[in-house]
Design a protein around this motif. Structure first.
Motif, short mmCIF file in Angstrom:
data_model
loop_
_atom_site.label_atom_id
_atom_site.label_comp_id
_atom_site.label_asym_id
_atom_site.label_seq_id
_atom_site.Cartn_x
_atom_site.Cartn_y
_atom_site.Cartn_z
N GLN A 82 -4.18 -30.86 15.74
CA GLN A 82 -3.70 -31.41 14.94
C GLN A 82 -3.12 -32.71 15.85
OE1 GLN A 82 -0.58 -28.97 13.41
NE2 GLN A 82 -2.19 -27.70 12.85
N GLY A 83 -2.88 -32.54 17.24
CA GLY A 83 -2.04 -33.89 18.15
C GLY A 83 -3.54 -34.88 17.86
N TRP A 84 -4.29 -34.10 18.12
CA TRP A 84 -5.69 -35.76 18.45
C TRP A 84 -5.47 -36.34 17.03
CZ3 TRP A 84 -9.55 -39.05 17.77
CH2 TRP A 84 -10.08 -38.58 17.05
N ALA A 85 -5.63 -35.79 15.59
CA ALA A 85 -5.53 -35.76 14.79
C ALA A 85 -4.71 -36.91 14.06
CB ALA A 85 -6.16 -35.44 13.30
N PHE A 86 -3.06 -36.94 14.33
CA PHE A 86 -2.25 -37.75 13.95
C PHE A 86 -1.83 -38.93 15.27
CE2 PHE A 86 0.38 -33.90 13.12
CZ PHE A 86 0.34 -34.27 11.46
N ALA A 87 -2.35 -38.91 17.01
CA ALA A 87 -3.02 -39.90 17.48
C ALA A 87 -3.82 -40.36 17.09
CB ALA A 87 -2.83 -38.49 18.91
N TRP A 88 -4.48 -40.02 16.45
CA TRP A 88 -5.57 -41.63 16.31
C TRP A 88 -4.99 -42.00 14.91
CZ3 TRP A 88 -9.04 -44.07 17.05
CH2 TRP A 88 -10.12 -44.32 17.02
N ARG A 89 -4.42 -41.20 14.07
CA ARG A 89 -3.64 -41.63 13.49
C ARG A 89 -2.97 -43.24 13.95
NH1 ARG A 89 -2.78 -36.88 9.23
NH2 ARG A 89 -5.20 -36.55 8.97
N GLY A 90 -1.97 -42.59 14.85
CA GLY A 90 -0.75 -43.94 15.07
C GLY A 90 -1.18 -44.56 15.98
N VAL A 91 -1.97 -44.28 16.40
CA VAL A 91 -2.70 -45.51 17.56
C VAL A 91 -3.29 -46.96 16.59
CG1 VAL A 91 -5.30 -44.24 18.12
CG2 VAL A 91 -4.21 -46.26 19.37
N ILE A 92 -4.09 -46.17 14.89
CA ILE A 92 -4.44 -47.28 14.17
C ILE A 92 -3.42 -47.78 13.28
CG2 ILE A 92 -6.46 -47.45 12.36
CD1 ILE A 92 -7.53 -47.18 15.29
N GLY A 93 -2.90 -47.12 12.96
CA GLY A 93 -1.44 -47.88 12.68
C GLY A 93 -1.04 -48.02 13.22
N ALA A 94 -0.46 -47.89 14.57
CA ALA A 94 0.30 -49.46 15.07
C ALA A 94 -0.17 -50.59 15.62
CB ALA A 94 0.60 -48.42 16.45
N GLU A 95 -2.02 -50.51 15.70
CA GLU A 95 -2.54 -51.88 16.32
C GLU A 95 -2.85 -52.50 15.05
OE1 GLU A 95 -5.81 -49.57 18.84
OE2 GLU A 95 -6.39 -50.30 16.89
N ILE A 96 -2.78 -52.19 13.48
CA ILE A 96 -2.88 -52.38 12.64
C ILE A 96 -1.29 -53.07 12.57
CG2 ILE A 96 -2.85 -52.81 10.18
CD1 ILE A 96 -4.37 -50.45 9.53
N LEU A 97 -0.05 -53.19 12.97
CA LEU A 97 0.80 -53.77 12.33
C LEU A 97 1.32 -54.66 13.66
CD1 LEU A 97 2.83 -50.51 10.88
CD2 LEU A 97 2.40 -52.66 9.43
N PHE A 98 0.99 -54.04 14.84
CA PHE A 98 1.20 -54.98 16.09
C PHE A 98 0.35 -55.68 15.94
CE2 PHE A 98 4.00 -53.07 19.34
CZ PHE A 98 3.85 -51.77 19.27
N SER A 99 -1.17 -55.86 15.63
CA SER A 99 -1.72 -56.68 15.42
C SER A 99 -2.65 -57.02 17.35
CB SER A 99 -1.40 -58.20 14.84
OG SER A 99 -2.62 -58.71 14.64
N PHE A 100 -2.69 -56.69 17.97
CA PHE A 100 -2.89 -56.36 19.18
C PHE A 100 -4.38 -55.79 19.45
CE2 PHE A 100 -1.99 -55.24 23.30
CZ PHE A 100 -1.24 -56.79 24.04
N LEU A 101 -4.75 -56.22 19.45
CA LEU A 101 -6.23 -55.92 19.90
C LEU A 101 -6.64 -54.26 19.79
CD1 LEU A 101 -6.18 -57.20 23.49
CD2 LEU A 101 -6.95 -58.22 22.59
N GLY A 102 -8.14 -54.32 19.76
CA GLY A 102 -8.29 -52.87 19.09
C GLY A 102 -8.95 -52.46 17.85
N LEU A 103 -9.48 -51.08 16.97
CA LEU A 103 -9.62 -51.16 15.77
C LEU A 103 -8.90 -52.12 14.87
CD1 LEU A 103 -11.63 -47.98 16.65
CD2 LEU A 103 -12.93 -50.02 15.81
N GLY A 104 -7.92 -51.32 14.55
CA GLY A 104 -6.49 -51.25 14.53
C GLY A 104 -6.13 -53.77 14.09
N PHE A 105 -6.34 -53.83 15.17
CA PHE A 105 -6.58 -55.03 14.24
C PHE A 105 -7.70 -56.08 14.21
CE2 PHE A 105 -7.91 -59.20 17.44
CZ PHE A 105 -7.47 -60.05 17.00
N LEU A 106 -8.52 -55.55 14.91
CA LEU A 106 -10.51 -56.00 13.42
C LEU A 106 -10.15 -55.12 11.70
CD1 LEU A 106 -13.13 -55.01 16.01
CD2 LEU A 106 -11.94 -56.83 15.96
N LEU A 107 -9.15 -54.33 12.13
CA LEU A 107 -8.99 -54.34 10.69
C LEU A 107 -7.71 -55.45 10.13
CD1 LEU A 107 -9.91 -51.86 8.81
CD2 LEU A 107 -7.63 -51.04 9.27
N ASN A 108 -7.48 -55.63 10.85
CA ASN A 108 -5.99 -56.30 10.60
C ASN A 108 -6.93 -57.81 10.01
OD1 ASN A 108 -3.37 -57.05 8.66
ND2 ASN A 108 -2.53 -57.72 11.05
#
Length: 251
Positions: free
Chosen positions: A181-207
């Motif tokens: 469960q922690g892995w699933a929450f962590a994966w969602r958390g890191v992508i969500g944070a990268e989208i809002l931080f807009s600082f490198l990573g897959l979330g950044f590319l999404l943004n």
């Protein structure tokens, strides 16, 4: 095993074929819903210029650091909650309350505390996963047969020896469920944070895809996020879970 994999391959091949054929009829603009071919082109561009692999590596590194910290903290806190009633009655109630907060809700606080840095994204990742690990560890230790613990004490186990040689092994199926469960929450958390931080990573590319109104890039990155999740679950957690269940006689 092979038949299961074959079924999945056929299923996804059929879905992609129907999607591509439907897209060829131009029923909707490509800017709204691109075809699989256009998404694969976008993935190829990202792979050729290295941005895709850099994004995957950055996100995975943040995920691993955050998940390791969350597991260490969650297991420690869960054991204390299960063994010390005062800790359970005080910090335990706080954990239950904090667990209800979505990980993205921690982003504003992380931005204020850490600024636009890796530490802020890792903080959101940790906070998103740690409570699931804590609660599962607590549940696992609480469900250990008291006679089993008493027998271990009578044989001289106490303190750290009791925890590492008796409690954690006995509660491990629950603890591992917390890891999953922690892995699933962590994966969602890191992508969500990268989208809002807009600082490198897959979330950044999404943004970036959102900002440039490039739907192909948005869907390509979403596909990568989903595939990574499926691979990690299939190659790591599902296999380990099966072994643990067989080892503990639960399957």
């Amino acid at each position: 095993m092979v038949s299961h994999i074959l079924k999945k391959i056929i299923f996804f091949a059929v879905i992609i074929s129907i999607w591509q054929i439907t897209a060829s009829f131009d029923l909707w603009p490509d800017q709204i819903f691109p075809s699989p071919y256009e998404i694969s082109e976008d993935l190829a561009y990202g792979a050729l210029d290295g941005s895709l692999f850099y994004g995957i590596g950055t996100s995975m590194l943040r995920l691993i650091i955050g998940l390791v910290v969350a597991i260490a903290g969650g297991v420690t806190l869960g054991v204390f909650m299960a063994r010390v009633e005062t800790v359970n009655q005080t910090i335990g109630s706080l954990v239950l309350g904090l667990q209800s907060i979505p990980s993205v809700a921690w982003v504003p606080l992380a931005l204020i505390w850490f600024g636009v840095t890796d530490a802020g994204i890792i903080f959101v990742t940790v906070i998103g996963a740690v409570f699931a690990v804590t609660i599962n560890t607590y549940t696992g230790v609480k469900n250990i047969d008291p006679h089993y613990v008493e027998a271990a004490r009578n044989m001289g186990a106490s303190g750290s020896k009791l925890i590492f040689s008796v409690l954690l092994p006995a509660a491990f199926p629950y603890i591992f469920s917390g890891f999953k469960q922690g892995w699933a929450f962590a994966w969602r958390g890191v992508i969500g944070a990268e989208i809002l931080f807009s600082f490198l990573g897959l979330g950044f590319l999404l943004n970036v895809g959102r900002q440039t109104v490039d739907v192909s890039q948005v869907m390509a990155i979403m596909l990568i996020i989903m595939v990574i999740g499926m691979i990690v679950d299939a190659l790591i957690f599902s296999r380990l879970e099966n072994r643990i269940m067989r080892r503990w006689g639960l399957r």
